[in-house]
Design an enzyme around this catalytic site. Structure first.
Site, PDB file in Angstrom:
ATOM      1  N   GLU A 167      34.295  72.796  70.095  1.00  0.00           N
ATOM      2  CA  GLU A 167      33.899  71.464  69.114  1.00  0.00           C
ATOM      3  C   GLU A 167      35.214  70.705  68.608  1.00  0.00           C
ATOM      4  O   GLU A 167      35.458  70.808  67.392  1.00  0.00           O
ATOM      5  CB  GLU A 167      33.117  71.773  68.096  1.00  0.00           C
ATOM      6  CG  GLU A 167      31.541  72.248  68.571  1.00  0.00           C
ATOM      7  CD  GLU A 167      30.614  72.661  67.543  1.00  0.00           C
ATOM      8  OE1 GLU A 167      30.924  72.346  66.294  1.00  0.00           O
ATOM      9  OE2 GLU A 167      29.429  72.955  67.763  1.00  0.00           O
ATOM     10  N   GLU A 358      25.309  76.348  72.553  1.00  0.00           N
ATOM     11  CA  GLU A 358      24.797  76.590  71.330  1.00  0.00           C
ATOM     12  C   GLU A 358      23.663  75.507  71.156  1.00  0.00           C
ATOM     13  O   GLU A 358      23.590  74.421  71.600  1.00  0.00           O
ATOM     14  CB  GLU A 358      25.890  75.983  70.168  1.00  0.00           C
ATOM     15  CG  GLU A 358      27.009  77.059  70.015  1.00  0.00           C
ATOM     16  CD  GLU A 358      27.747  76.638  68.797  1.00  0.00           C
ATOM     17  OE1 GLU A 358      27.360  75.883  67.816  1.00  0.00           O
ATOM     18  OE2 GLU A 358      28.981  77.062  68.810  1.00  0.00           O
TER      19      GLU A 358
HETATM   20  C1  FCB Z   1      28.606  74.569  65.370  1.00  0.00           C
HETATM   21  C2  FCB Z   1      29.407  75.616  65.103  1.00  0.00           C
HETATM   22  C3  FCB Z   1      29.082  76.853  65.255  1.00  0.00           C
HETATM   23  C4  FCB Z   1      28.058  76.982  64.084  1.00  0.00           C
HETATM   24  C5  FCB Z   1      26.925  75.807  64.158  1.00  0.00           C
HETATM   25  C6  FCB Z   1      25.764  75.962  63.272  1.00  0.00           C
HETATM   26  O1  FCB Z   1      29.020  73.291  64.798  1.00  0.00           O
HETATM   27  O2  FCB Z   1      30.240  75.820  66.472  1.00  0.00           O
HETATM   28  O3  FCB Z   1      30.099  77.894  64.750  1.00  0.00           O
HETATM   29  O4  FCB Z   1      28.396  76.747  62.668  1.00  0.00           O
HETATM   30  O5  FCB Z   1      27.378  74.631  64.229  1.00  0.00           O
END
Ligand code: FCB
Length: 453
Positions: A167, A358
């Site tokens: 990110e 994620e």
């Molecule tokens: C993302 C991050 C991860 C975590 C999630 C909830 O932005 O990559 O580390 O904090 O959000």
């Protein structure tokens, strides 16, 4: 609750964490200070006043945590290497005990039948590099390439999947424009320079992985969200275009098309974030490096954003659902957004492969009197997003795997420990891990799908 349909044979079921959020042991084994240690130690930066000095104590309890992965039955585990553990000064000297830690973790994972997916940078820059200008300094790109070479040389004989960055929008914008993340700067001009250096260092790391680990898959994880205008008014639609430009396309276009998006560059010039008409930090050859072909795009998806225009035409995110329906991050649960995003990526950018790296939700549910954690909303979140992902596969998206966020409740950056994303509940006083209902559900979903193979 509806069961999930069968996923394709090669589909990888995984779960994710990051070093700073779970490891603790910040003074152990020769680790250097990171920008997040410094940031968390600054009063007022972390909502609950906490820091990640101990976090989930994974640095000491990692074998127990690998057992949890085995119990879940996942085929893959995404974790990050802490740069300051491996190179306390950022460049130059290598701290062997730091590398030994990840080396042992990789061996035990592979022994447990779990494929390691390593993220090289999940935001914990060595403070020593920040002291020399951080990501705003072009030289940091060389340091990152050196660090990538050190890690891949040591682990590349066993690790086939590499993520360069997690990110970069968050590192650049939250870290340097809004100040919510380390190093806490509020300088939009610097944030654009940082974003460029992050992207450039991604391209350099791709080259390093290709040289050091022939046959490996390498990619990058982006936080991407569909941006929906709050109305069909021209101003709201333009606000949505603007946010799409700065959040999504500012990263996707250089990576897949080799240039920054013209309209988003114009927006930045208008706002005074870029002098003149060009991007002063871009040097000859940079965009070619950034656009080096990757093997997969990692998609981190949590929610969509609905925006309206403020008086200056700038995008402002608004909430369109009742508060009770939001997650503890105040994010809307919107699985259709994952489907829409995946279809868009396939149509407009054609990544060779996609992993959802994620996806998950923060809810505070803790143990009841019998010790059970009934996190029904998390189960439904995971189920509905996996269904959306499945539909996207059916419609031609080359999606090869899914990583739930996260294995454990952990240090949620500026929110501290109040936001719990884990499939395991962590009692921070005792470090006990307790499976939530979502852990049982995920284990069953993975097992059901794997036996269909
Ligand atoms: C993302 C991050 C991860 C975590 C999630 C909830 O932005 O990559 O580390 O904090 O959000």
């Amino acid at each position: 609750m509806m069961a999930l349909p069968a996923f394709p044979d090669a589909f990888l079921w995984g779960i994710a964490t990051s070093a700073y959020q779970i490891e603790g042991g910040v003074q152990e084994g020769g680790r250097g200070e990171s920008i997040w240690d410094r940031f968390a130690a600054t009063p007022g930066r972390i909502e609950d006043g906490s820091n990640a000095g101990t976090a989930c104590d994974h640095y000491l309890r990692w074998r127990e945590d690998v057992d949890l992965l085995g119990w879940l039955g996942v085929g893959a585990y995404r974790f990050s290497v802490a740069w300051p553990r491996v190179m306390p000064d950022g460049c130059g000297t290598v701290n062997e005990p730091g590398l030994d830690f990840y080396d042992a973790l990789v061996d035990v994972l592979i022994g447990a039948g779990v494929e390691p997916f390593i993220t090289l940078y999940h935001w914990d820059l060595p403070q020593a590099i920040q002291d020399r200008g951080g990501w705003a300094a072009r030289n940091t790109v060389d340091c990152f390439a050196e660090y990538a070479a050190v890690v891949t040389r040591r682990l590349g004989d066993r690790v086939r999947h590499w993520v360069t960055h997690n990110e970069p929008w968050c590192a650049a914008t939250l870290g340097h424009e809004t100040g919510h993340h380390a190093p806490g700067h509020r300088d939009p001009v610097e944030a654009l320079r940082v974003a460029h250096h992050l992207l450039l260092s991604h391209g350099r790391a791709v080259e390093v992985v290709r040289e050091t680990v022939p046959g490996a898959e390498v990619g990058i994880c982006l936080n991407l969200s569909p941006i929906c205008p709050a109305s069909s008014e021209e101003a709201d639609r333009d606000a949505a275009r603007r946010l799409d430009g700065s959040l999504n396309r500012w990263y996707l276009d250089p990576l897949f098309r080799g240039h920054y998006p013209d309209d988003a560059v114009t927006d930045r010039i208008r706002r005074g974030h870029l002098p003149g008409t060009d991007l002063p930090f871009v040097q000859a050859g940079d965009l070619k490096t950034i656009a080096r072909p990757i093997d997969f795009l990692g998609v981190n998806y949590y929610s969509r954003l609905v925006v309206r225009a403020d008086d200056d035409g700038e995008p402002v995110a608004i909430s369109v659902v009742p508060k009770e329906e939001l997650t503890d991050m105040a994010w809307e649960v919107f699985p259709q957004g994952l489907y829409d995003l995946l279809i868009r990526l396939e149509r407009e950018y054609r990544p060779p492969l996609i992993y959802i790296t994620e996806n998950g939700a923060a809810y505070a549910d803790g143990p009841d009197d019998a010790g059970r954690i009934t996190d029904t909303r998390r189960v439904e979140y995971l189920r509905s997003h996996l269904s959306a992902a499945h539909r996207a596969i059916g419609d031609g998206v080359p999606l090869r795997g899914y990583f739930a966020w996260s294995l454990l409740d952990n240090f949620e950056w500026s929110h501290g420990y109040e936001k719990r994303f884990g499939l395991y509940w962590v009692d921070y006083a005792t470090q006990q891990r307790i499976p939530k209902d979502s852990a049982f559900w995920y284990r069953d979903a993975v097992a059901a799908d794997r036996t269909q193979i």
